[in-house]
Design a protein around this motif. Sequence first.
Motif, short mmCIF file in Angstrom:
data_model
loop_
_atom_site.label_atom_id
_atom_site.label_comp_id
_atom_site.label_asym_id
_atom_site.label_seq_id
_atom_site.Cartn_x
_atom_site.Cartn_y
_atom_site.Cartn_z
N ILE A 29 0.87 -1.18 0.00
CA ILE A 29 0.00 0.00 0.00
C ILE A 29 0.90 1.22 0.00
O ILE A 29 1.74 1.40 0.88
N LEU A 30 0.73 2.07 -1.01
CA LEU A 30 1.65 3.17 -1.26
C LEU A 30 1.06 4.51 -0.80
O LEU A 30 -0.10 4.81 -1.07
N ALA A 31 1.88 5.31 -0.13
CA ALA A 31 1.46 6.64 0.28
C ALA A 31 1.86 7.67 -0.77
O ALA A 31 2.98 7.65 -1.29
N ILE A 32 0.93 8.57 -1.08
CA ILE A 32 1.20 9.63 -2.05
C ILE A 32 0.57 10.93 -1.57
O ILE A 32 -0.25 10.95 -0.66
N ASN A 33 0.99 12.03 -2.19
CA ASN A 33 0.35 13.33 -2.01
C ASN A 33 0.54 14.10 -3.31
O ASN A 33 1.08 13.57 -4.28
N GLU A 34 0.09 15.32 -3.35
CA GLU A 34 0.10 16.08 -4.61
C GLU A 34 1.50 16.22 -5.19
O GLU A 34 1.73 16.03 -6.39
N LYS A 35 2.47 16.54 -4.37
CA LYS A 35 3.84 16.75 -4.85
C LYS A 35 4.45 15.44 -5.34
O LYS A 35 5.19 15.41 -6.34
N ILE A 36 4.15 14.35 -4.66
CA ILE A 36 4.66 13.04 -5.08
C ILE A 36 4.05 12.63 -6.42
O ILE A 36 4.75 12.10 -7.29
N ILE A 37 2.77 12.89 -6.59
CA ILE A 37 2.13 12.57 -7.87
C ILE A 37 2.81 13.34 -9.01
O ILE A 37 3.08 12.79 -10.08
N ASP A 38 3.13 14.59 -8.76
CA ASP A 38 3.84 15.39 -9.77
C ASP A 38 5.21 14.78 -10.07
O ASP A 38 5.64 14.71 -11.23
N ASP A 39 5.90 14.36 -9.02
CA ASP A 39 7.23 13.78 -9.19
C ASP A 39 7.16 12.47 -9.96
O ASP A 39 7.96 12.22 -10.87
N TYR A 40 6.19 11.62 -9.62
CA TYR A 40 6.00 10.37 -10.36
C TYR A 40 5.65 10.65 -11.83
O TYR A 40 6.14 9.95 -12.73
N MET A 74 -0.43 17.43 6.28
CA MET A 74 0.95 17.88 6.31
C MET A 74 1.10 19.17 7.10
O MET A 74 2.03 19.31 7.91
N GLN A 75 0.19 20.09 6.90
CA GLN A 75 0.26 21.35 7.62
C GLN A 75 0.09 21.16 9.12
O GLN A 75 0.73 21.86 9.92
N THR A 76 -0.74 20.21 9.50
CA THR A 76 -0.95 19.94 10.92
C THR A 76 0.35 19.54 11.60
O THR A 76 0.60 19.91 12.75
N TYR A 77 1.20 18.83 10.87
CA TYR A 77 2.47 18.38 11.43
C TYR A 77 3.66 19.20 10.92
O TYR A 77 4.80 18.76 10.97
N GLU A 78 3.33 20.41 10.44
CA GLU A 78 4.36 21.40 10.05
C GLU A 78 5.31 20.87 8.99
O GLU A 78 6.52 21.07 9.05
N LEU A 79 4.74 20.20 8.00
CA LEU A 79 5.50 19.73 6.86
C LEU A 79 5.08 20.52 5.63
O LEU A 79 3.90 20.74 5.40
N ASP A 80 6.06 20.92 4.84
CA ASP A 80 5.82 21.79 3.69
C ASP A 80 5.35 20.97 2.48
O ASP A 80 6.13 20.21 1.90
N HIS A 81 4.09 21.14 2.09
CA HIS A 81 3.53 20.35 0.99
C HIS A 81 4.10 20.74 -0.36
O HIS A 81 3.92 20.03 -1.35
N SER A 82 4.78 21.88 -0.44
CA SER A 82 5.37 22.31 -1.72
C SER A 82 6.78 21.77 -1.92
O SER A 82 7.36 21.92 -3.00
N ASP A 83 7.34 21.14 -0.89
CA ASP A 83 8.70 20.61 -0.96
C ASP A 83 8.63 19.10 -1.19
O ASP A 83 7.99 18.38 -0.43
N VAL A 84 9.30 18.61 -2.24
CA VAL A 84 9.19 17.20 -2.60
C VAL A 84 9.80 16.30 -1.53
O VAL A 84 9.26 15.23 -1.22
N ASP A 85 10.93 16.70 -0.93
CA ASP A 85 11.54 15.88 0.11
C ASP A 85 10.62 15.76 1.32
O ASP A 85 10.42 14.67 1.86
N GLN A 86 10.05 16.87 1.74
CA GLN A 86 9.15 16.84 2.89
C GLN A 86 7.86 16.08 2.56
O GLN A 86 7.23 15.49 3.44
N SER A 87 7.48 16.09 1.30
CA SER A 87 6.31 15.33 0.88
C SER A 87 6.54 13.83 1.04
O SER A 87 5.64 13.10 1.46
N TYR A 88 7.75 13.38 0.70
CA TYR A 88 8.06 11.97 0.89
C TYR A 88 8.15 11.61 2.37
O TYR A 88 7.74 10.53 2.79
#
Length: 305
Positions: A29-40, A74-88
């Motif tokens: 089961i794979l985790a993704i978000n908007e930035k990861i989808i763009d990267d893929y 992501m925002q709840t845990y202070e992770l930047d959704h615009s940054d690909v590394d933080q998205s992973y």
Amino acid sequence: MRIAIDSEAILFAFSGARAELEDILRPSILAINEKIIDDYSSKVLKDGAGLGKDWLTRLFSTPSRLRLVSTEEMQTYELDHSDVDQSYVAAAFFNGHYLISPNKNQSLIEKAKDYGIQINDTKSPLEIDNMPGNAIIFNALLNSKTTYRHVIIRHFFANEKNIVIYDRYIKDSSLCLFENILKYCHQNADITIISDFDRNASSTITADAAQKRIKKIRPHANVKCYFPDLKNCVDTHDRHIHLGHRLQISFSSGTDCFGLHPKWSNSECEISVHYLSKSSAVRNYYALTSLTARKPIIIKAYSKI
């Protein structure tokens, strides 16, 4: 298994360089978000063919195989959704705490450490036994609002030949559970129950009564009831059922958690079924054959720890 994996690792896995990594990815089961989808999309799903592209395409058409991490999470845990590394990092944070990535970027490594994420760099050996979703094969949560019945765990007992039950404080609903599930084990099974029974008024059920009730539903089984040796007992609040070297079923509260027919009034309990093998740890239960016995016997059972 629940994982997060970056685009470079996907390309590497399906290049033929790491067949075992490809095998791990296919059922996960794979985790993704908007930035990861763009990267893929830019690196794996771009024009052309490839096994990695085929795998991702199938996953994207199967929502149950995906864990979509939202921007709000992501925002709840202070992770930047615009940054690909933080998205992973976020993908791993919400989906098993395991990230597969060859990325040596120091910011990624530091951020992963901050969030307790384990990184596999694709070239290091994969410890499959420790990967998320491998050890626990079934989990059920019971409380006063649920009405689960024994059937949710009954099938694990089918044809089992060696069963060890440990619960110091059993009630009639515990014994009802044992009767229901043990009638599915092998007719000649060795069945061991370790409990205080009626010692110090811990229960209304005697060891003799418990043995007779189990023998009634499995007359050819070898049924033994023992008392825990309190001098060597360090597992006062543990409740486990060991099934050979295959499985261990653990209860966060008593084995009476299902309640009784017909209401099935469940009580607060988490039931976890753990995978075992002959390489698993062996647990020693010190038990007394009677309350007057002075020397304990040791009952061994394969265990999760």
